[in-house]
Design a protein around this motif. Structure first.
Motif, PDB file in Angstrom:
ATOM      1  N   GLU A  53     -21.354 -21.960  13.128  1.00 19.97           N
ATOM      2  CA  GLU A  53     -22.550 -22.031  12.367  1.00 19.97           C
ATOM      3  C   GLU A  53     -22.225 -21.454  10.829  1.00 19.97           C
ATOM      4  O   GLU A  53     -21.297 -20.812  10.651  1.00 19.97           O
ATOM      5  CB  GLU A  53     -23.783 -21.217  13.112  1.00 19.97           C
ATOM      6  N   VAL A  54     -23.198 -21.803  10.004  1.00 18.96           N
ATOM      7  CA  VAL A  54     -22.997 -21.604   8.550  1.00 18.96           C
ATOM      8  C   VAL A  54     -24.377 -20.894   8.030  1.00 18.96           C
ATOM      9  O   VAL A  54     -25.245 -21.651   8.293  1.00 18.96           O
ATOM     10  CB  VAL A  54     -22.230 -22.541   7.798  1.00 18.96           C
ATOM     11  N   GLY A  55     -24.127 -19.755   7.319  1.00 19.07           N
ATOM     12  CA  GLY A  55     -25.422 -19.258   6.690  1.00 19.07           C
ATOM     13  C   GLY A  55     -25.899 -17.918   7.366  1.00 19.07           C
ATOM     14  O   GLY A  55     -25.166 -17.411   8.224  1.00 19.07           O
ATOM     15  N   LYS A  56     -27.010 -17.377   6.676  1.00 20.34           N
ATOM     16  CA  LYS A  56     -27.612 -16.138   7.224  1.00 20.34           C
ATOM     17  C   LYS A  56     -27.949 -16.245   8.822  1.00 20.34           C
ATOM     18  O   LYS A  56     -28.377 -17.268   9.334  1.00 20.34           O
ATOM     19  CB  LYS A  56     -28.777 -15.694   6.355  1.00 20.34           C
ATOM     20  N   ALA A 106     -29.196 -19.868   9.921  1.00 10.35           N
ATOM     21  CA  ALA A 106     -28.090 -20.406   9.951  1.00 10.35           C
ATOM     22  C   ALA A 106     -28.244 -21.966  10.483  1.00 10.35           C
ATOM     23  O   ALA A 106     -29.033 -22.054  11.400  1.00 10.35           O
ATOM     24  CB  ALA A 106     -27.083 -19.653  11.001  1.00 10.35           C
ATOM     25  N   GLU A 107     -27.399 -22.535  10.005  1.00 10.67           N
ATOM     26  CA  GLU A 107     -27.060 -24.075  10.555  1.00 10.67           C
ATOM     27  C   GLU A 107     -26.121 -24.012  11.704  1.00 10.67           C
ATOM     28  O   GLU A 107     -24.880 -23.941  11.342  1.00 10.67           O
ATOM     29  CB  GLU A 107     -26.907 -24.981   9.350  1.00 10.67           C
ATOM     30  N   LEU A 108     -26.469 -24.503  12.770  1.00 12.20           N
ATOM     31  CA  LEU A 108     -25.548 -24.945  14.055  1.00 12.20           C
ATOM     32  C   LEU A 108     -24.476 -26.019  13.421  1.00 12.20           C
ATOM     33  O   LEU A 108     -25.374 -27.175  13.760  1.00 12.20           O
ATOM     34  CB  LEU A 108     -26.139 -24.832  15.247  1.00 12.20           C
ATOM     35  N   ILE A 109     -23.504 -26.090  13.228  1.00  7.57           N
ATOM     36  CA  ILE A 109     -22.636 -27.315  12.727  1.00  7.57           C
ATOM     37  C   ILE A 109     -22.027 -28.040  14.201  1.00  7.57           C
ATOM     38  O   ILE A 109     -22.547 -29.416  14.123  1.00  7.57           O
ATOM     39  CB  ILE A 109     -21.384 -26.603  12.117  1.00  7.57           C
ATOM     40  N   ILE A 110     -21.838 -27.371  15.040  1.00 11.57           N
ATOM     41  CA  ILE A 110     -21.516 -28.070  16.509  1.00 11.57           C
ATOM     42  C   ILE A 110     -21.367 -26.828  17.423  1.00 11.57           C
ATOM     43  O   ILE A 110     -21.079 -25.666  17.455  1.00 11.57           O
ATOM     44  CB  ILE A 110     -20.130 -28.691  16.107  1.00 11.57           C
ATOM     45  N   GLY A 111     -21.944 -27.470  18.624  1.00  8.46           N
ATOM     46  CA  GLY A 111     -21.841 -26.685  19.893  1.00  8.46           C
ATOM     47  C   GLY A 111     -20.659 -26.292  20.421  1.00  8.46           C
ATOM     48  O   GLY A 111     -20.084 -24.973  20.795  1.00  8.46           O
ATOM     49  N   LEU A 114     -23.452 -19.308  -2.643  1.00  4.34           N
ATOM     50  CA  LEU A 114     -22.256 -19.953  -3.070  1.00  4.34           C
ATOM     51  C   LEU A 114     -21.043 -19.623  -1.861  1.00  4.34           C
ATOM     52  O   LEU A 114     -20.175 -20.267  -1.942  1.00  4.34           O
ATOM     53  CB  LEU A 114     -21.856 -19.761  -4.559  1.00  4.34           C
ATOM     54  N   SER A 115     -21.206 -18.424  -1.327  1.00  6.18           N
ATOM     55  CA  SER A 115     -20.305 -18.154  -0.364  1.00  6.18           C
ATOM     56  C   SER A 115     -21.046 -17.611   0.974  1.00  6.18           C
ATOM     57  O   SER A 115     -21.055 -16.512   1.032  1.00  6.18           O
ATOM     58  CB  SER A 115     -19.591 -16.698  -1.081  1.00  6.18           C
ATOM     59  N   PRO A 116     -21.617 -18.470   1.501  1.00  2.00           N
ATOM     60  CA  PRO A 116     -22.271 -18.401   2.716  1.00  2.00           C
ATOM     61  C   PRO A 116     -21.461 -17.865   3.896  1.00  2.00           C
ATOM     62  O   PRO A 116     -20.048 -18.047   3.890  1.00  2.00           O
ATOM     63  CB  PRO A 116     -22.831 -19.771   3.174  1.00  2.00           C
ATOM     64  N   SER A 117     -22.088 -17.123   4.857  1.00  2.70           N
ATOM     65  CA  SER A 117     -21.270 -16.520   6.008  1.00  2.70           C
ATOM     66  C   SER A 117     -20.836 -17.721   7.125  1.00  2.70           C
ATOM     67  O   SER A 117     -21.783 -18.720   7.234  1.00  2.70           O
ATOM     68  CB  SER A 117     -21.771 -15.516   6.717  1.00  2.70           C
ATOM     69  N   THR A 155     -16.362 -14.935   8.824  1.00  2.00           N
ATOM     70  CA  THR A 155     -15.864 -14.762   7.580  1.00  2.00           C
ATOM     71  C   THR A 155     -16.873 -15.487   6.537  1.00  2.00           C
ATOM     72  O   THR A 155     -17.945 -15.800   6.926  1.00  2.00           O
ATOM     73  CB  THR A 155     -14.363 -15.673   7.315  1.00  2.00           C
ATOM     74  N   THR A 156     -16.537 -15.654   4.995  1.00  5.94           N
ATOM     75  CA  THR A 156     -17.245 -16.178   4.299  1.00  5.94           C
ATOM     76  C   THR A 156     -16.631 -17.375   3.790  1.00  5.94           C
ATOM     77  O   THR A 156     -15.334 -17.518   3.719  1.00  5.94           O
ATOM     78  CB  THR A 156     -17.856 -15.276   3.046  1.00  5.94           C
TER      79      THR A 156
END
Length: 251
Positions: free
Chosen positions: A179-182, A186-191, A212-215, A232-233
């Motif tokens: 996942e990406v974001g706070k 956060a957005e789950l990219i893939i399970g 610009l530098s999401p977690s 990471t970011t």
């Protein structure tokens, strides 16, 4: 019409429950790590239900007629109730890449014995499928360190924000909950997915990150089936690597 459909629905439920009752075998591990310096690896089949036949074979995600340099013994065995059977996976000694880890699949299929008491019972052959990670002898690096070696970066192509990852190492990395974001947005990219040695993979983000530098956070499944978190970011300028957080329960 409604009155006729209810018995049919209830019958379907009873067949499903009956079928589930026959899934009695379990495996001693969720994956097999095959050390290439040895000629065999083992896994145990445990039978917690009625007497069954257990059929086992090895295949890959390639064409069905692809010949693999592995054999399994016994390929067919009768396992009594509350007993277990050791499966030996044998390697011919050649035919697999020697510069990277490879993955093939172990299939273990449970075939319940016919019921003499009720000829109307539906019985299904239940199959379990687990990965065999074949590691050549003297392969550089360590599998446990492979998740932290992944390289991550954001990229914009045609107005679409992409998350790119490269695996520069010699080992597969099994990811979960990328996942990406706070944390709260956060957005789950893939399970779940697996990144092969040397592979480049691209994931589409539904929306551009608010930062610009999401977690970035993900979990990796290690040799013992345990989940370890990494974080990471990421940004658009340079590649980044994640650092480990904590170990969780087995999967």
């Amino acid at each position: 019409m409604m009155r006729r459909s209810i018995p049919v629905f209830l019958s379907a439920i009873s067949l499903f429950v009956t079928t589930e009752a026959f899934a009695s075998i379990s495996l001693s591990a969720t994956r097999v790590i095959f050390d290439g310096s040895r000629k065999e690896a083992n896994i145990t089949v445990r039978n917690g239900g009625q007497n069954v036949l257990v059929q086992s074979w090895i295949d890959s995600d390639l064409a069905e007629n692809t010949s693999l340099p592995f054999a399994i013994t016994p390929p067919l065995a009768r396992v009594a109730a509350n007993q277990q059977q050791l499966l030996r996976i044998l390697y011919e000694g050649g035919g697999m890449p020697i510069d990277k880890e490879s993955v093939v699949w172990l299939n273990v299929q449970e075939i319940p014995q016919a019921s003499a008491s009720d000829a109307n019972i539906l019985q299904l052959a239940v199959r379990q499928r687990v990965k065999i990670f074949f590691r050549p002898a003297d392969l550089p690096g360590e599998a446990a360190k492979a998740p932290a070696q992944l390289k991550w970066k954001l990229q914009n192509e045609g107005g679409q924000t992409l998350l790119k990852v490269n695996n520069p190492g010699h080992y597969h990395v099994s990811l979960a909950d990328l996942e990406v974001g706070k944390s709260d947005k956060a957005e789950l990219i893939i399970g779940a997915t697996m990144i092969a040695p040397g592979e480049d993979r691209t994931f589409k983000l539904k929306a551009a990150p608010l930062s610009l530098s999401p977690s970035l956070r993900f979990a990796s499944i290690n040799d013992y089936g345990a989940l370890q978190k990494f974080e990471t970011t990421v940004n658009f300028q340079s590649m980044s690597s994640a650092t480990p957080a904590e170990v969780q329960d087995q999967q």
